[in-house]
Design a protein around this motif. Structure first.
Motif, short mmCIF file in Angstrom:
data_model
loop_
_atom_site.label_atom_id
_atom_site.label_comp_id
_atom_site.label_asym_id
_atom_site.label_seq_id
_atom_site.Cartn_x
_atom_site.Cartn_y
_atom_site.Cartn_z
N VAL A 115 34.67 19.39 40.19
CA VAL A 115 36.04 19.90 40.09
C VAL A 115 36.36 20.24 38.63
CG1 VAL A 115 38.49 19.23 40.27
CG2 VAL A 115 36.92 18.77 42.16
N LEU A 116 35.99 19.35 37.72
CA LEU A 116 36.26 19.56 36.30
C LEU A 116 35.51 20.78 35.78
CD1 LEU A 116 35.96 15.86 35.07
CD2 LEU A 116 38.07 17.21 35.12
N ARG A 117 34.22 20.84 36.12
CA ARG A 117 33.39 21.95 35.60
C ARG A 117 33.81 23.28 36.18
NH1 ARG A 117 27.42 19.14 34.79
NH2 ARG A 117 28.12 17.91 33.02
N SER A 118 34.19 23.29 37.47
CA SER A 118 34.57 24.57 38.06
C SER A 118 35.94 25.02 37.57
CB SER A 118 34.50 24.53 39.59
OG SER A 118 35.27 23.48 40.07
N SER A 119 36.77 24.09 37.15
CA SER A 119 38.09 24.49 36.65
C SER A 119 37.96 25.28 35.34
CB SER A 119 39.00 23.29 36.45
OG SER A 119 38.77 22.67 35.22
N ARG A 120 36.82 25.14 34.67
CA ARG A 120 36.57 25.92 33.44
C ARG A 120 36.49 27.41 33.74
NH1 ARG A 120 31.58 23.13 30.22
NH2 ARG A 120 32.41 21.03 30.11
N THR A 121 35.85 27.74 34.88
CA THR A 121 35.59 29.14 35.19
C THR A 121 36.73 29.80 35.95
OG1 THR A 121 34.32 28.27 37.02
CG2 THR A 121 33.08 29.12 35.16
N LEU A 122 37.67 28.97 36.44
CA LEU A 122 38.75 29.53 37.27
C LEU A 122 39.59 30.56 36.50
CD1 LEU A 122 39.89 26.42 39.26
CD2 LEU A 122 38.82 28.46 40.16
N ASP A 123 39.79 30.27 35.21
CA ASP A 123 40.61 31.17 34.39
C ASP A 123 39.94 32.52 34.21
OD1 ASP A 123 42.69 29.53 34.03
OD2 ASP A 123 41.99 28.70 32.12
N THR A 124 38.62 32.48 34.06
CA THR A 124 37.90 33.68 33.68
C THR A 124 37.31 34.44 34.85
OG1 THR A 124 36.05 32.23 33.24
CG2 THR A 124 37.33 32.92 31.34
N ASP A 125 37.18 33.75 35.99
CA ASP A 125 36.51 34.37 37.14
C ASP A 125 37.38 34.26 38.40
OD1 ASP A 125 34.84 35.24 39.10
OD2 ASP A 125 33.21 33.83 38.69
N PRO A 126 38.18 35.29 38.68
CA PRO A 126 39.08 35.25 39.83
C PRO A 126 38.33 35.15 41.17
CG PRO A 126 39.28 37.34 38.65
CD PRO A 126 38.30 36.53 37.90
N ASP A 127 37.10 35.68 41.22
CA ASP A 127 36.29 35.57 42.44
C ASP A 127 36.01 34.11 42.75
OD1 ASP A 127 36.20 38.24 42.75
OD2 ASP A 127 34.19 38.51 41.90
#
Ligand code: ADE
Length: 302
Positions: A115-127
């Protein structure tokens, strides 16, 4: 409906738990992860008129006597300690031949580390945001709330005399409404013994200085690991002591070396981490005090 039974001595478990009739358990084939003792699978269990999602653990083939002991031990511990909102709770167990299937509650968001690691990419990767259930990156309040959740779970476990021994973001699961729940009690036992993890590797980066040097595990060594977990939360799943070898940790932690303050980490939170990493175990705060401190920080930010 559910019923309780006393399990025969062959399973070495003396506690009562809900025995799930085999026909009420439907495995879905989806592998949720690798546990300490084998794979964890997703399942649905018929409970009266309701259907509950569950995570099923089975002891892997070729498991050693020790694995078996730990596996049963985990079930035993879960029976004894009873339910808490911040702990992964036992649903029941199912006997298939001489196999024992253990069903625990299902956590839809997976491990806190993911959850923590994927929250990093949420901002940059809308897919990516679309693929996962999470709409946006985690807020500061959400991170603090999850830290509080884990501290509450650990307060509960420590009050029951349960030492976790492998507290880390990978062993915390995130359930409905993003509630964090402490998981993987497999290694928790009353005695102070040298414990190995799945690959025979010790979770050195989460281990207290006295666990590293004397193989001593107490609630206070869990508090140290909790401090590392706080660091993982604030760094969104960073690797503790990144760039340092285990040998260096063995050398430098007893000399007083500690991780520095992460960039986005407030002073009060870093102070709390440092308290968790105090040399002398009895100088570290109890989980009850950690809960109070984190609640204050959360209130101050609201
Ligand atoms: N073990 C591994 N993944 C899990 C999940 N999502 N829920 C419960 N237990 C698990």
């Amino acid at each position: 409906g559910s019923y309780f039974t006393n399990v025969d001595s062959a399973t070495e478990v003396k506690q009562d738990y809900w025995v799930i009739p085999c026909e009420d358990l439907m495995l879905e084939g989806q592998i949720l992860g690798e546990g300490n003792f084998g794979q964890v699978m997703k399942a649905t269990i018929k409970k009266g008129d309701r259907r509950v999602k569950a995570a099923i653990k089975v002891l892997k083939e070729g498991a050693t006597d020790n694995d078996r002991k730990d596996f049963i031990g985990e079930l035993d511990i879960m029976c004894k300690i009873g339910p808490h909102p911040n702990v992964i709770n036992l649903i029941g167990a199912c006997h298939v031949g001489d196999q024992l299937l253990v069903a625990t509650e299902y956590a839809p968001y997976g491990s806190l580390l993911e959850v923590l690691r994927s929250s990093r990419t949420l901002d940059t990767d809308p897919d990516y945001a679309q693929k996962t259930n999470m709409a946006c990156a985690l807020s500061c309040e959400q991170l603090l709330q999850m830290a509080i959740d884990v501290a509450r779970g650990m307060k509960f476990l420590s009050e029951k005399g349960c030492i976790h021994r492998d507290l880390a973001a990978r062993n915390v699961l995130v359930g409905e409404h993003m509630v964090a729940k402490v998981s993987d009690f497999g290694l928790s036992r009353g005695e102070n013994v040298y414990v190995k993890t799945t690959m025979g590797r010790l979770p050195v980066r989460w281990m207290a200085v006295e666990s590293l040097t004397y193989s001593v595990y107490t609630t206070k060594s869990d508090v140290w690991s909790y401090g590392i977990l706080l660091w993982e939360i604030i760094t969104l799943g960073g690797t503790p002591y990144c760039g340092m070898t285990c040998k260096e940790l063995f050398e430098r932690l007893p000399q007083g070396y500690r991780m520095e303050q992460p960039l986005n980490c407030d002073d009060d939170l870093y102070q709390l981490m440092r308290q968790c990493w105090r040399d002398r175990p009895y100088d570290r705060p109890p989980f009850a005090q950690i809960c109070v401190a984190l609640n204050k920080m959360l209130q101050a930010r609201k």
